[in-house]
Write an enzyme that holds these catalytic residues in place. Sequence first.
Site, PDB file in Angstrom:
ATOM      1  N   LYS A 260     -13.479 -16.409  -4.378  1.00  0.00           N
ATOM      2  CA  LYS A 260     -12.076 -16.715  -4.090  1.00  0.00           C
ATOM      3  C   LYS A 260     -11.888 -17.998  -3.270  1.00  0.00           C
ATOM      4  O   LYS A 260     -10.892 -18.695  -3.430  1.00  0.00           O
ATOM      5  CB  LYS A 260     -11.429 -15.560  -3.321  1.00  0.00           C
ATOM      6  CG  LYS A 260     -11.136 -14.332  -4.154  1.00  0.00           C
ATOM      7  CD  LYS A 260     -10.398 -13.317  -3.292  1.00  0.00           C
ATOM      8  CE  LYS A 260     -10.114 -12.044  -4.034  1.00  0.00           C
ATOM      9  NZ  LYS A 260      -9.305 -11.105  -3.257  1.00  0.00           N
TER      10      LYS A 260
ATOM     11  N   ASP B  93      -2.658 -11.653  -4.199  1.00  0.00           N
ATOM     12  CA  ASP B  93      -2.870 -10.525  -3.270  1.00  0.00           C
ATOM     13  C   ASP B  93      -1.699 -10.431  -2.294  1.00  0.00           C
ATOM     14  O   ASP B  93      -1.232  -9.339  -1.965  1.00  0.00           O
ATOM     15  CB  ASP B  93      -4.163 -10.705  -2.464  1.00  0.00           C
ATOM     16  CG  ASP B  93      -5.400 -10.372  -3.274  1.00  0.00           C
ATOM     17  OD1 ASP B  93      -5.279  -9.599  -4.249  1.00  0.00           O
ATOM     18  OD2 ASP B  93      -6.494 -10.881  -2.931  1.00  0.00           O
TER      19      ASP B  93
ATOM     20  N   GLY C 200      -3.165   1.905  -1.633  1.00  0.00           N
ATOM     21  CA  GLY C 200      -3.671   0.593  -2.032  1.00  0.00           C
ATOM     22  C   GLY C 200      -3.580   0.310  -3.516  1.00  0.00           C
ATOM     23  O   GLY C 200      -3.648  -0.853  -3.930  1.00  0.00           O
TER      24      GLY C 200
HETATM   25  P1  NAP Z   1     -13.534  -8.925   4.004  1.00  0.00           P
HETATM   26  O1  NAP Z   1     -13.049 -10.308   3.799  1.00  0.00           O
HETATM   27  O2  NAP Z   1     -14.987  -8.630   3.973  1.00  0.00           O
HETATM   28  O3  NAP Z   1     -12.941  -8.407   5.419  1.00  0.00           O
HETATM   29  C1  NAP Z   1     -13.307  -7.155   5.923  1.00  0.00           C
HETATM   30  C2  NAP Z   1     -12.421  -6.810   7.125  1.00  0.00           C
HETATM   31  O4  NAP Z   1     -12.724  -5.464   7.531  1.00  0.00           O
HETATM   32  C3  NAP Z   1     -12.646  -7.690   8.350  1.00  0.00           C
HETATM   33  O5  NAP Z   1     -11.440  -7.833   9.061  1.00  0.00           O
HETATM   34  C4  NAP Z   1     -13.664  -6.847   9.160  1.00  0.00           C
HETATM   35  O6  NAP Z   1     -13.644  -7.124  10.547  1.00  0.00           O
HETATM   36  C5  NAP Z   1     -13.112  -5.464   8.903  1.00  0.00           C
HETATM   37  N1  NAP Z   1     -14.103  -4.415   9.100  1.00  0.00           N
HETATM   38  C6  NAP Z   1     -15.185  -4.146   8.336  1.00  0.00           C
HETATM   39  N2  NAP Z   1     -15.860  -3.080   8.820  1.00  0.00           N
HETATM   40  C7  NAP Z   1     -15.186  -2.680   9.925  1.00  0.00           C
HETATM   41  C8  NAP Z   1     -15.375  -1.626  10.867  1.00  0.00           C
HETATM   42  N3  NAP Z   1     -16.392  -0.775  10.752  1.00  0.00           N
HETATM   43  N4  NAP Z   1     -14.476  -1.495  11.863  1.00  0.00           N
HETATM   44  C9  NAP Z   1     -13.417  -2.334  11.986  1.00  0.00           C
HETATM   45  N5  NAP Z   1     -13.187  -3.355  11.130  1.00  0.00           N
HETATM   46  C10 NAP Z   1     -14.060  -3.528  10.106  1.00  0.00           C
HETATM   47  O7  NAP Z   1     -12.896  -7.928   2.919  1.00  0.00           O
HETATM   48  P2  NAP Z   1     -11.458  -8.083   2.179  1.00  0.00           P
HETATM   49  O8  NAP Z   1     -11.675  -8.794   0.900  1.00  0.00           O
HETATM   50  O9  NAP Z   1     -10.478  -8.591   3.154  1.00  0.00           O
HETATM   51  O10 NAP Z   1     -11.149  -6.557   1.792  1.00  0.00           O
HETATM   52  C11 NAP Z   1     -10.783  -5.604   2.790  1.00  0.00           C
HETATM   53  C12 NAP Z   1     -10.351  -4.309   2.093  1.00  0.00           C
HETATM   54  O11 NAP Z   1      -9.156  -4.565   1.350  1.00  0.00           O
HETATM   55  C13 NAP Z   1     -11.380  -3.755   1.095  1.00  0.00           C
HETATM   56  O12 NAP Z   1     -11.390  -2.344   1.200  1.00  0.00           O
HETATM   57  C14 NAP Z   1     -10.808  -4.178  -0.239  1.00  0.00           C
HETATM   58  O13 NAP Z   1     -11.167  -3.278  -1.295  1.00  0.00           O
HETATM   59  C15 NAP Z   1      -9.327  -4.089   0.024  1.00  0.00           C
HETATM   60  N6  NAP Z   1      -8.527  -4.941  -0.862  1.00  0.00           N
HETATM   61  C16 NAP Z   1      -7.600  -4.319  -1.611  1.00  0.00           C
HETATM   62  C17 NAP Z   1      -6.794  -5.055  -2.449  1.00  0.00           C
HETATM   63  C18 NAP Z   1      -5.767  -4.348  -3.264  1.00  0.00           C
HETATM   64  O14 NAP Z   1      -5.212  -4.958  -4.194  1.00  0.00           O
HETATM   65  N7  NAP Z   1      -5.433  -3.103  -2.954  1.00  0.00           N
HETATM   66  C19 NAP Z   1      -6.941  -6.459  -2.533  1.00  0.00           C
HETATM   67  C20 NAP Z   1      -7.915  -7.075  -1.746  1.00  0.00           C
HETATM   68  C21 NAP Z   1      -8.713  -6.288  -0.909  1.00  0.00           C
HETATM   69  P3  NAP Z   1     -14.636  -8.274  11.158  1.00  0.00           P
HETATM   70  O15 NAP Z   1     -13.927  -9.570  10.925  1.00  0.00           O
HETATM   71  O16 NAP Z   1     -14.745  -7.905  12.596  1.00  0.00           O
HETATM   72  O17 NAP Z   1     -15.938  -8.158  10.415  1.00  0.00           O
END
Ligand code: NAP
Length: 267
Positions: A65, A101, A234
Site C-alpha cells: 500500500k 479504506d 468491520g
Molecule cells: P498495522 O499497520 O500493522 O497496525 C497495527 C496496529 O495495531 C498498530 O496501531 C499497533 O500498535 C496495534 N497493535 C498491534 N498489536 C497490538 C496489541 N497487542 N496491543 C495494542 N495495540 C496493538 O495494521 P493495519 O493494516 O492498520 O490493520 C489493523 C487492523 O485493521 C487489522 O485487524 C486489519 O484486518 C483491520 N483492517 C480492516 C479493514 C476493513 O476494511 N475492515 C481495512 C484495513 C484494516 P503499535 O503501533 O504500537 O505496534
Amino acid sequence: MDVYGLLGNPVGHSLSPPMHEAAYDELGLEARYATFEPEEDDIGDAIRGADALGIAGLNVTIPFKQAVLEIVAPEDLATRIGAVNTIDFAGSGPPTGYNTDAVGALRALREHDIALEGEQAVVVGAGGAGRAIAFGLADAGATVAIANRTESKARDLAAAVPRATGHGLAALEQLLADADVLVNATSVGMDADATPVPEDALHGGLAVLDAVYSPLETRLLRDAADAGATTVDGAWMLLYQGVEAFEIWTGQDAPVDVMNEALRSRL
Ligand code: NAP
C-alpha cells in the site's frame, strides 16, 4: 472482458473476489476479479505490466500500500494518508491511486446513521487502518483523538491530521468519557478474544466501529453492546471500501446488498 484484481502478498484468503464478482453477476457486467501475489521488489513492474495489459483496476493490500504511492498518481487523500489501496487504470496518463479504506469507514458509520460533523472521535491504533480512519474522520468534521500502544506513532500521526491529538492507550478512559465515536483500528481482537479498550470506559452515548472483521463479533463490540453503545462490525468497512472501488472503476452504483451478502456468507 474487464479484468480487475487484488495485488498483495499473501492474498489467498481475500474476500474481495467473491464480493466484486457478485456485483458483476448482478449487473451483467463482463468482468472478472483475480488475485496477484508479486514479489515485494517487483511491485513497479507489476503495476506497469497491468497497465500495459489493459487491466481495468486493482486493489492493493499489505505489503504494497505504501510503495504503490510512488508509482501511481495519488489523489490528495491517499497522499495525506500515505497509502493507496485502489488503482484506476482508466485514461491515458499514469494510473490514479485512491485510498478507499478511509471512505469505507466513513460510509460504514454514515449508513448506520452515525453523525460525524462536530463530534468527538477516538481512534485506537496508528497503523495503516488508523491513519486512513483518522484522516477520514477529520475530513468529515470530527475532532479526532488517536491512542496507540506506541504513543510516539499516535503523536506523529496527530501532528499531520487537522485538530487531532495523540496519546498512549492509558489515556483511553479519559478520552472516551466525552467521546461520541470510537473506532478500533488495531489488530487486537483478531487472533484472540481480547480488546484494546477498557470495558468500563464504554458507555451508551458511543457509536463503536471495529475495523477487525474476523471474528465479526469481537470482544470490543460485545462489551460496547453490553454498555448500550451502537455497534458497527468491520465487515461494513470492508464492504464499503469495496463498494467505493467498484464505483470508481465502473462509474455505476454498486449493488450493495448483493456485495454484502457475498461477503457475510463467507465470514
Ligand atoms: P498495522 O499497520 O500493522 O497496525 C497495527 C496496529 O495495531 C498498530 O496501531 C499497533 O500498535 C496495534 N497493535 C498491534 N498489536 C497490538 C496489541 N497487542 N496491543 C495494542 N495495540 C496493538 O495494521 P493495519 O493494516 O492498520 O490493520 C489493523 C487492523 O485493521 C487489522 O485487524 C486489519 O484486518 C483491520 N483492517 C480492516 C479493514 C476493513 O476494511 N475492515 C481495512 C484495513 C484494516 P503499535 O503501533 O504500537 O505496534
